[in-house]
Design an enzyme around this catalytic site. Structure first.
Site, PDB file in Angstrom:
ATOM      1  N   ASP A  15     -10.289 -10.741   5.439  1.00 39.58           N
ATOM      2  CA  ASP A  15      -9.196 -10.126   6.206  1.00 39.58           C
ATOM      3  C   ASP A  15      -9.287 -10.419   7.697  1.00 39.58           C
ATOM      4  O   ASP A  15      -8.307 -10.276   8.418  1.00 39.58           O
ATOM      5  CB  ASP A  15      -9.239  -8.591   6.039  1.00 39.58           C
ATOM      6  CG  ASP A  15      -8.620  -8.131   4.732  1.00 39.58           C
ATOM      7  OD1 ASP A  15      -8.345  -8.986   3.871  1.00 39.58           O
ATOM      8  OD2 ASP A  15      -8.427  -6.905   4.571  1.00 39.58           O
TER       9      ASP A  15
ATOM     10  N   ILE B 140       0.833  -1.212   0.000  1.00 39.97           N
ATOM     11  CA  ILE B 140       0.000   0.000   0.000  1.00 39.97           C
ATOM     12  C   ILE B 140       0.867   1.262   0.000  1.00 39.97           C
ATOM     13  O   ILE B 140       0.616   2.205  -0.744  1.00 39.97           O
ATOM     14  CB  ILE B 140      -0.986  -0.030   1.199  1.00 39.97           C
ATOM     15  CG1 ILE B 140      -2.009  -1.161   0.990  1.00 39.97           C
ATOM     16  CG2 ILE B 140      -1.701   1.303   1.368  1.00 39.97           C
ATOM     17  CD1 ILE B 140      -2.978  -1.375   2.143  1.00 39.97           C
TER      18      ILE B 140
ATOM     19  N   HIS C 176      -9.278 -10.890  -3.542  1.00 40.30           N
ATOM     20  CA  HIS C 176      -9.635 -12.134  -4.244  1.00 40.30           C
ATOM     21  C   HIS C 176      -9.550 -13.338  -3.322  1.00 40.30           C
ATOM     22  O   HIS C 176     -10.278 -14.311  -3.497  1.00 40.30           O
ATOM     23  CB  HIS C 176      -8.767 -12.328  -5.500  1.00 40.30           C
ATOM     24  CG  HIS C 176      -7.315 -12.020  -5.284  1.00 40.30           C
ATOM     25  ND1 HIS C 176      -6.809 -10.758  -5.320  1.00 40.30           N
ATOM     26  CD2 HIS C 176      -6.269 -12.823  -5.021  1.00 40.30           C
ATOM     27  CE1 HIS C 176      -5.508 -10.789  -5.099  1.00 40.30           C
ATOM     28  NE2 HIS C 176      -5.162 -12.043  -4.910  1.00 40.30           N
TER      29      HIS C 176
ATOM     30  N   HIS D 181       2.352 -14.553 -30.569  1.00 37.03           N
ATOM     31  CA  HIS D 181       3.480 -13.647 -30.795  1.00 37.03           C
ATOM     32  C   HIS D 181       2.983 -12.397 -31.495  1.00 37.03           C
ATOM     33  O   HIS D 181       2.156 -12.496 -32.399  1.00 37.03           O
ATOM     34  CB  HIS D 181       4.537 -14.339 -31.668  1.00 37.03           C
ATOM     35  CG  HIS D 181       5.669 -13.433 -32.025  1.00 37.03           C
ATOM     36  ND1 HIS D 181       6.658 -13.110 -31.118  1.00 37.03           N
ATOM     37  CD2 HIS D 181       5.943 -12.765 -33.172  1.00 37.03           C
ATOM     38  CE1 HIS D 181       7.506 -12.281 -31.710  1.00 37.03           C
ATOM     39  NE2 HIS D 181       7.106 -12.052 -32.955  1.00 37.03           N
TER      40      HIS D 181
ATOM     41  N   GLU E 216       2.390   1.642  -3.535  1.00 32.18           N
ATOM     42  CA  GLU E 216       1.422   2.023  -4.574  1.00 32.18           C
ATOM     43  C   GLU E 216       1.022   3.490  -4.419  1.00 32.18           C
ATOM     44  O   GLU E 216       1.058   4.261  -5.378  1.00 32.18           O
ATOM     45  CB  GLU E 216       0.172   1.132  -4.481  1.00 32.18           C
ATOM     46  CG  GLU E 216       0.422  -0.278  -4.994  1.00 32.18           C
ATOM     47  CD  GLU E 216      -0.836  -1.146  -5.058  1.00 32.18           C
ATOM     48  OE1 GLU E 216      -0.709  -2.314  -5.426  1.00 32.18           O
ATOM     49  OE2 GLU E 216      -1.952  -0.661  -4.732  1.00 32.18           O
TER      50      GLU E 216
HETATM   51  C1  LIG Z   1      -5.356   1.259  -0.088  1.00 33.88           C
HETATM   52  C2  LIG Z   1      -5.651  -0.224  -0.237  1.00 33.88           C
HETATM   53  C3  LIG Z   1      -5.431  -0.839  -1.452  1.00 33.88           C
HETATM   54  C4  LIG Z   1      -5.713  -2.184  -1.611  1.00 33.88           C
HETATM   55  N1  LIG Z   1      -5.486  -2.751  -2.827  1.00 33.88           N
HETATM   56  C5  LIG Z   1      -5.760  -4.060  -2.998  1.00 33.88           C
HETATM   57  C6  LIG Z   1      -5.574  -4.660  -4.275  1.00 33.88           C
HETATM   58  O1  LIG Z   1      -5.175  -4.013  -5.246  1.00 33.88           O
HETATM   59  N2  LIG Z   1      -5.875  -5.975  -4.414  1.00 33.88           N
HETATM   60  C7  LIG Z   1      -6.318  -6.732  -3.352  1.00 33.88           C
HETATM   61  O2  LIG Z   1      -6.576  -7.916  -3.537  1.00 33.88           O
HETATM   62  N3  LIG Z   1      -6.503  -6.177  -2.137  1.00 33.88           N
HETATM   63  C8  LIG Z   1      -6.234  -4.873  -1.934  1.00 33.88           C
HETATM   64  N4  LIG Z   1      -6.458  -4.304  -0.715  1.00 33.88           N
HETATM   65  C9  LIG Z   1      -6.958  -5.170   0.380  1.00 33.88           C
HETATM   66  C10 LIG Z   1      -8.450  -5.423   0.229  1.00 33.88           C
HETATM   67  O3  LIG Z   1      -9.122  -4.197   0.251  1.00 33.88           O
HETATM   68  C11 LIG Z   1      -8.934  -6.318   1.358  1.00 33.88           C
HETATM   69  O4  LIG Z   1      -8.167  -7.496   1.393  1.00 33.88           O
HETATM   70  C12 LIG Z   1     -10.396  -6.695   1.148  1.00 33.88           C
HETATM   71  O5  LIG Z   1     -11.209  -5.558   1.111  1.00 33.88           O
HETATM   72  C13 LIG Z   1     -10.867  -7.635   2.279  1.00 33.88           C
HETATM   73  O6  LIG Z   1     -12.195  -7.957   2.086  1.00 33.88           O
HETATM   74  P1  LIG Z   1     -13.133  -8.297   3.314  1.00 33.88           P
HETATM   75  O7  LIG Z   1     -14.469  -8.595   2.722  1.00 33.88           O
HETATM   76  O8  LIG Z   1     -12.494  -9.302   4.175  1.00 33.88           O
HETATM   77  O9  LIG Z   1     -13.209  -6.968   4.200  1.00 33.88           O
HETATM   78  P2  LIG Z   1     -13.550  -5.465   3.868  1.00 33.88           P
HETATM   79  O10 LIG Z   1     -13.422  -5.146   2.439  1.00 33.88           O
HETATM   80  O11 LIG Z   1     -12.743  -4.656   4.834  1.00 33.88           O
HETATM   81  O12 LIG Z   1     -15.096  -5.337   4.225  1.00 33.88           O
HETATM   82  C14 LIG Z   1     -15.575  -5.457   5.510  1.00 33.88           C
HETATM   83  C15 LIG Z   1     -16.854  -4.673   5.616  1.00 33.88           C
HETATM   84  O13 LIG Z   1     -17.459  -4.955   6.869  1.00 33.88           O
HETATM   85  C16 LIG Z   1     -18.050  -3.781   7.399  1.00 33.88           C
HETATM   86  N5  LIG Z   1     -18.177  -3.971   8.835  1.00 33.88           N
HETATM   87  C17 LIG Z   1     -17.174  -4.128   9.738  1.00 33.88           C
HETATM   88  N6  LIG Z   1     -17.679  -4.357  10.975  1.00 33.88           N
HETATM   89  C18 LIG Z   1     -19.020  -4.338  10.849  1.00 33.88           C
HETATM   90  C19 LIG Z   1     -20.100  -4.529  11.752  1.00 33.88           C
HETATM   91  N7  LIG Z   1     -19.867  -4.820  13.031  1.00 33.88           N
HETATM   92  N8  LIG Z   1     -21.359  -4.419  11.271  1.00 33.88           N
HETATM   93  C20 LIG Z   1     -21.600  -4.141   9.977  1.00 33.88           C
HETATM   94  N9  LIG Z   1     -20.621  -3.979   9.063  1.00 33.88           N
HETATM   95  C21 LIG Z   1     -19.341  -4.086   9.493  1.00 33.88           C
HETATM   96  C22 LIG Z   1     -17.055  -2.695   6.995  1.00 33.88           C
HETATM   97  O14 LIG Z   1     -17.677  -1.434   6.985  1.00 33.88           O
HETATM   98  C23 LIG Z   1     -16.660  -3.169   5.593  1.00 33.88           C
HETATM   99  O15 LIG Z   1     -17.464  -2.600   4.604  1.00 33.88           O
HETATM  100  C24 LIG Z   1      -6.218  -2.945  -0.527  1.00 33.88           C
HETATM  101  C25 LIG Z   1      -6.454  -2.326   0.697  1.00 33.88           C
HETATM  102  C26 LIG Z   1      -6.189  -0.975   0.852  1.00 33.88           C
HETATM  103  C27 LIG Z   1      -6.468  -0.326   2.169  1.00 33.88           C
END
Ligand SMILES: Cc1cc2nc3c(=O)[nH]c(=O)nc-3n(C[C@H](O)[C@H](O)[C@H](O)COP(=O)(O)OP(=O)(O)OC[C@H]3O[C@@H](n4cnc5c(N)ncnc54)[C@H](O)[C@@H]3O)c2cc1C
Length: 459
Positions: free
Chosen positions: A306, A182, A315, A438, A185
């Site tokens: 995550d 991060i 992904h 190619h 980038e």
């Molecule tokens: C700047 C940046 C760039 C990135 N670039 C990439 C990339 O290019 N490629 C890649 O693969 N990954 C990238 N990532 C990582 C990627 O964003 C995460 O791995 C991914 O979003 C994880 O998905 P998730 O569904 O586990 O969680 P999240 O996307 O974090 O979603 C979790 C959701 O749960 C909600 N939530 C949390 N607690 C509660 C609750 N108690 N009640 C209701 N809702 C709740 C949050 O608001 C959120 O919307 C990047 C991250 C950042 C910060």
């Protein structure tokens, strides 16, 4: 308000799981606390950062390299407002797209902060609290930025990736704390737009965890682009001082800059989720403990993305979400963690899948390797982008591909072929004997595979 499945969090893990579960016939609810669906990835992660990377790359190209193609541009100007609005429009379009997908799949959406109130019970907190009953609960609450002791985040001059997606002007000097994906980038975005960028890293290398050969090449190329790296540097404090920020590092003079980006990693998001009272176990790093099918320590409660172990990638979260609900409904569903690619969207891009050479050495696994430089690839020459190489690692006895590491033009797209090869259990000879069009960059992958048997043609 009874559902077969209640998904908490609408990021890539949660929303994809919700859609797949609905396709499989479940009555699905998804609770999200933010106004827009899509999670970190769509709102403040993958998508906005890539929009900025594309725009800044175009600006940089127009200023620095289009003339090599005989294209004159005159004075190249930057309208940062337009650039940021374009990014916001892309985010809005994609997050609204998830709304549409929820409607299409008849997923019930609830807004608010969800808390588990026992097996099968979820409370939505807010102005009008609600209680939902669910046969299964899936936690997909993602991650949040990790803090660093002594760094005083003010949400403006000293901020996280979220602030760095929205600086209202190009910083004169940006200090990035952390040389991970991060940091590099977003550092690249502002470097290309004209900022001086200094990266402070505690370790003695950038991009921890990536293959050392890629890292060495990346370090060399990024330094040439203008990044200033201070490795083996321990940041002790960072604070705002008027319109400037002061960063104190152990054994060095304090540094001054107009903005600081803290990018030292992310931690699982389990705040006020009711895990303890529900009996859901977490590990030492606060990640929810799950088995191979994403079941937590409490029957009927699952977790993906995550918030559990493994790489924090969109992904990976999606694959887990699908595997989890498929297993709930059909009894089958799994994720192959040996075939999860990782991409750094810098210039050039860096992409990896499978084992690194460092890991194989540590495991004393006998391997063969082949590599091929983009300098010897016709398409890379035509693009005017010949930096980097492809490296393939294969088992010394069976020739099965163990890892593929690419630094070079469009590495993020090229890695897909390597992921398929690993998923199918291919040998390097399989890749080497596969016809590649190619002139394409993908020929470098084929040649690297031929290199494993020491028979590259063009190098
Ligand atoms: C700047 C940046 C760039 C990135 N670039 C990439 C990339 O290019 N490629 C890649 O693969 N990954 C990238 N990532 C990582 C990627 O964003 C995460 O791995 C991914 O979003 C994880 O998905 P998730 O569904 O586990 O969680 P999240 O996307 O974090 O979603 C979790 C959701 O749960 C909600 N939530 C949390 N607690 C509660 C609750 N108690 N009640 C209701 N809702 C709740 C949050 O608001 C959120 O919307 C990047 C991250 C950042 C910060």
């Amino acid at each position: 308000m009874k559902h077969d499945l209640i998904v908490i969090g609408a990021g890539p893990g949660g929303y994809v799981a919700a859609i797949r579960a609905a396709q499989l016939g479940l009555n699905v609810a998804c609770i999200e606390k933010e106004a827009a669906l899509g999670g970190t990835c769509l709102r403040v992660g993958c998508i906005p950062s890539k929009a900025l990377l594309e725009s800044s790359e175009k600006y940089h190209e127009a200023r620095e390299s289009l003339h090599r193609h005989g294209v004159g541009t005159g004075d190249v100007t930057l309208d940062l407002g337009v650039l940021l609005r374009r990014k916001d429009q892309i985010v809005t379009m994609l997050t609204k797209g998830i709304d549409g997908l929820f409607k299409k799949n008849k997923i019930t959406r609830y807004a608010g902060h969800a808390r588990i109130a026992g097996a099968g019970k979820v409370v939505i907190e807010g102005a009008e609290p609600k209680e939902l009953q669910g046969t299964h609960i899936l936690i997909a609450t993602g991650s949040k930025v990790a803090n660093l002791q002594g760094v005083e985040l003010d949400g403006d001059r000293i901020g996280t990736s979220t602030e760095a997606l929205n600086y209202p002007e190009v910083p004169k000097h940006l200090i990035v704390i952390g040389a991970g994906v991060i940091g590099l980038e977003l550092g690249s975005v502002w470097l290309r737009l004209g900022a001086k960028v200094t990266v402070l890293e505690y370790l003695d290398r950038i991009l921890p965890g990536m293959d050392s050969d890629l890292v060495a090449e990346a370090h060399k190329l990024f330094t040439k682009q203008g990044f200033e790296f201070k490795l083996s540097t321990k940041v002790k404090a960072a604070r705002v001082d008027g319109k400037e920020c002061v960063v104190e590092c152990e054994g060095a003079e304090p540094l001054r800059a107009d903005r600081v980006l803290l990018a030292v990693g992310r931690v699982p998001n389990t705040e006020n989720l009711g895990l303890e009272s529900a009996g859901v176990q977490v590990d030492k790093r606060g990640r929810i403990t799950v088995d191979d099918h994403f079941a937590t320590s409490v029957k009927g409660i699952y977790a993906v993305g995550d918030v559990i172990r493994g790489p924090m990638l969109a992904h990976k979260a999606e694959e887990e979400g699908i595997a989890c609900v498929e297993h709930i409904v059909t009894g089958f569903g799994h994720v192959n963690y040996d075939a999860i690619p990782g991409v750094v969207y810098t210039q050039p891009e860096i992409a990896s899948v499978g084992k690194t050479e460092d890991e194989l050495k540590l495991e004393k696994h006998e391997y063969k390797k082949g590599s091929f430089p983009f300098m010897a690839n016709g398409r890379a020459r035509a693009l005017g982008d010949t930096s980097g190489f492809v490296k393939i690692l294969a088992d010394a006895k069976t020739d099965r591909i163990l890892g593929v590491h690419i630094i070079g033009p469009r590495a993020g797209d090229l890695i897909a072929e390597a992921v398929v090869a690993i998923e199918f259990g291919a040998s390097s000879e399989d890749l080497a004997r596969t016809c590649h069009a190619h002139p394409t960059l993908a020929e470098a992958v084929k040649e690297a595979a031929m290199g494993v048997a020491e028979r590259t043609i063009h190098f």
